[in-house]
Design a protein around this motif. Structure first.
Motif, mmCIF file in Angstrom:
data_model
loop_
_atom_site.group_PDB
_atom_site.id
_atom_site.type_symbol
_atom_site.label_atom_id
_atom_site.label_comp_id
_atom_site.label_asym_id
_atom_site.label_seq_id
_atom_site.Cartn_x
_atom_site.Cartn_y
_atom_site.Cartn_z
ATOM 1 N N VAL A 64 0.871 -1.177 0.000
ATOM 2 C CA VAL A 64 0.000 0.000 0.000
ATOM 3 C C VAL A 64 0.901 1.218 0.000
ATOM 4 O O VAL A 64 1.839 1.308 0.800
ATOM 5 C CB VAL A 64 -0.917 0.022 1.246
ATOM 6 C CG1 VAL A 64 -1.591 1.384 1.396
ATOM 7 C CG2 VAL A 64 -1.963 -1.073 1.163
ATOM 8 N N ALA A 65 0.646 2.129 -0.927
ATOM 9 C CA ALA A 65 1.333 3.426 -0.932
ATOM 10 C C ALA A 65 0.297 4.474 -0.579
ATOM 11 O O ALA A 65 -0.768 4.537 -1.201
ATOM 12 C CB ALA A 65 1.943 3.704 -2.299
ATOM 13 N N LEU A 66 0.603 5.270 0.434
ATOM 14 C CA LEU A 66 -0.330 6.296 0.887
ATOM 15 C C LEU A 66 0.275 7.675 0.618
ATOM 16 O O LEU A 66 1.289 8.043 1.211
ATOM 17 C CB LEU A 66 -0.603 6.112 2.386
ATOM 18 C CG LEU A 66 -1.676 6.999 3.006
ATOM 19 C CD1 LEU A 66 -3.044 6.745 2.359
ATOM 20 C CD2 LEU A 66 -1.761 6.767 4.518
ATOM 21 N N ALA A 67 -0.339 8.384 -0.316
ATOM 22 C CA ALA A 67 0.123 9.738 -0.656
ATOM 23 C C ALA A 67 -0.681 10.721 0.189
ATOM 24 O O ALA A 67 -1.906 10.802 0.066
ATOM 25 C CB ALA A 67 -0.069 10.003 -2.146
ATOM 26 N N CYS A 68 -0.001 11.442 1.056
ATOM 27 C CA CYS A 68 -0.696 12.212 2.099
ATOM 28 C C CYS A 68 -0.861 13.703 1.790
ATOM 29 O O CYS A 68 -1.556 14.402 2.528
ATOM 30 C CB CYS A 68 0.060 12.075 3.424
ATOM 31 S SG CYS A 68 0.197 10.375 3.983
ATOM 32 N N SER A 69 -0.224 14.183 0.752
ATOM 33 C CA SER A 69 -0.342 15.617 0.457
ATOM 34 C C SER A 69 -1.741 15.946 -0.035
ATOM 35 O O SER A 69 -2.360 15.134 -0.733
ATOM 36 C CB SER A 69 0.665 16.018 -0.631
ATOM 37 O OG SER A 69 0.402 17.354 -1.043
ATOM 38 N N PRO A 70 -2.244 17.142 0.289
ATOM 39 C CA PRO A 70 -3.518 17.565 -0.306
ATOM 40 C C PRO A 70 -3.382 17.787 -1.814
ATOM 41 O O PRO A 70 -4.396 17.875 -2.506
ATOM 42 C CB PRO A 70 -3.844 18.867 0.429
ATOM 43 C CG PRO A 70 -2.546 19.334 1.016
ATOM 44 C CD PRO A 70 -1.715 18.108 1.251
ATOM 45 N N ARG A 71 -2.136 17.875 -2.313
ATOM 46 C CA ARG A 71 -1.938 18.036 -3.764
ATOM 47 C C ARG A 71 -1.792 16.654 -4.399
ATOM 48 O O ARG A 71 -0.726 16.047 -4.334
ATOM 49 C CB ARG A 71 -0.663 18.847 -4.058
ATOM 50 C CG ARG A 71 -0.707 20.263 -3.542
ATOM 51 C CD ARG A 71 0.250 21.190 -4.258
ATOM 52 N NE ARG A 71 1.658 20.925 -4.087
ATOM 53 C CZ ARG A 71 2.615 21.848 -4.161
ATOM 54 N NH1 ARG A 71 2.290 23.117 -4.385
ATOM 55 N NH2 ARG A 71 3.866 21.524 -4.031
ATOM 56 N N LYS A 72 -2.853 16.193 -5.062
ATOM 57 C CA LYS A 72 -2.788 14.855 -5.677
ATOM 58 C C LYS A 72 -1.825 14.831 -6.853
ATOM 59 O O LYS A 72 -1.344 13.779 -7.241
ATOM 60 C CB LYS A 72 -4.180 14.412 -6.132
ATOM 61 C CG LYS A 72 -5.072 13.997 -4.982
ATOM 62 C CD LYS A 72 -6.469 13.685 -5.463
ATOM 63 C CE LYS A 72 -6.717 12.224 -5.624
ATOM 64 N NZ LYS A 72 -8.141 11.912 -5.834
ATOM 65 N N GLU A 73 -1.579 15.985 -7.444
ATOM 66 C CA GLU A 73 -0.616 16.066 -8.550
ATOM 67 C C GLU A 73 0.698 16.672 -8.060
ATOM 68 O O GLU A 73 1.485 17.185 -8.853
ATOM 69 C CB GLU A 73 -1.194 16.889 -9.711
ATOM 70 C CG GLU A 73 -2.448 16.301 -10.328
ATOM 71 C CD GLU A 73 -2.250 14.868 -10.821
ATOM 72 O OE1 GLU A 73 -1.163 14.559 -11.340
ATOM 73 O OE2 GLU A 73 -3.177 14.044 -10.648
ATOM 74 N N GLY A 74 0.909 16.627 -6.776
ATOM 75 C CA GLY A 74 2.109 17.244 -6.197
ATOM 76 C C GLY A 74 3.339 16.361 -6.296
ATOM 77 O O GLY A 74 3.332 15.292 -6.937
ATOM 78 N N ASN A 75 4.381 16.827 -5.624
ATOM 79 C CA ASN A 75 5.703 16.199 -5.763
ATOM 80 C C ASN A 75 5.791 14.838 -5.074
ATOM 81 O O ASN A 75 6.305 13.878 -5.649
ATOM 82 C CB ASN A 75 6.750 17.164 -5.216
ATOM 83 C CG ASN A 75 6.711 18.475 -5.968
ATOM 84 O OD1 ASN A 75 6.713 18.480 -7.203
ATOM 85 N ND2 ASN A 75 6.641 19.599 -5.248
ATOM 86 N N THR A 76 5.307 14.769 -3.835
ATOM 87 C CA THR A 76 5.408 13.490 -3.119
ATOM 88 C C THR A 76 4.504 12.439 -3.760
ATOM 89 O O THR A 76 4.859 11.260 -3.823
ATOM 90 C CB THR A 76 5.074 13.659 -1.624
ATOM 91 O OG1 THR A 76 3.855 14.412 -1.496
ATOM 92 C CG2 THR A 76 6.179 14.379 -0.884
#
Ligand code: FMN
Length: 195
Positions: free
Chosen positions: A6-18
């Motif tokens: 599972v990869a969890l991308a936590c930034s509010p920017r879904k197209e962001g850097n992380t």
């Protein structure tokens, strides 16, 4: 049987850097033969911990929202990728609020003496942290790394890489750093390996 991630991308920017780095890591994981799903924390609705203390005696959180099913998915996987940027010199609040909800697992382990996977023959769980910061301040990732180390310990995940990229600020700026994206891909691929 291939490993799951599972990869969890936590930034509010879904197209962001992380998130971009997390996507590359997931691609690498799949190229390495594993099964991976990428989740965006911003798609989930969860409340911050209320410090009610109920989990101290029950080992369970009283809040019924998206955090519970999300933790179920993280507990079920063999590998975990946490991608979260630096906000105000620490891990972003979205990630921190979710991490605070793991207090129930802390209570299970340290107050109730129950392991997460008691009796289950689980392979060692491993994970990666991916972070970006706008500045290049020398200690800019220190706070986030401490929190991630704690979180992984609670979830019985061995941290195998901290991929921290300073000097990345504007949305999508990471695409100007192909070496970082390649590193995320390679680390994702390594994560899918058994040994
Ligand atoms: C609210 C907020 C606070 C931030 N605080 C910091 C900071 O303390 N130090 C820093 O180096 N960058 C800071 N940044 C910049 C982000 O770390 C940077 O833009 C990063 O690339 C964001 O990653 P993302 O695109 O995955 O959201 C902040 C950004 C925001 C929106």
């Amino acid at each position: 049987m291939s490993l799951s991630c599972v990869a969890l991308a936590c930034s509010p920017r879904k197209e962001g850097n992380t998130a971009a780095l997390a996507r590359r890591a997931v691609e690498g994981f799949r190229a390495g033969g594993g099964r991976a799903e990428l989740l965006y924390l911003t798609d989930h609705k969860y409340a911050p911990c209320r410090a009610c203390g109920a989990c101290n005696t029950t080992g369970r959180c009283v809040l019924r929202d998206d955090a519970g099913p999300l933790f179920d998915r993280i507990l079920a996987c063999d590998r975990f990728i946490l991608a979260a940027p630096i906000f105000s010199m620490g891990i972003c609040a979205q990630a921190k609020a979710f991490i605070d909800r793991s207090q129930q697992f802390w209570a299970n382990r340290y107050l109730l003496g129950r392991g997460l996977f008691e009796g289950a023959n689980r392979p060692e769980r491993r994970g990666i942290y991916i972070g970006c910061a706008g500045t290049r301040l020398p200690n800019v990732f220190d706070g986030a790394v401490r929190v991630v180390r704690y979180f992984f310990k609670i979830l019985e995940i061995e941290p195998v890489a901290y991929l921290c990229y300073p000097g990345v600020d504007a949305e999508g700026e990471i695409y100007g750093n192909p070496a970082a994206l390649q590193e995320a891909y390679e680390e994702g691929k390594k994560l899918a390996a058994d040994g």
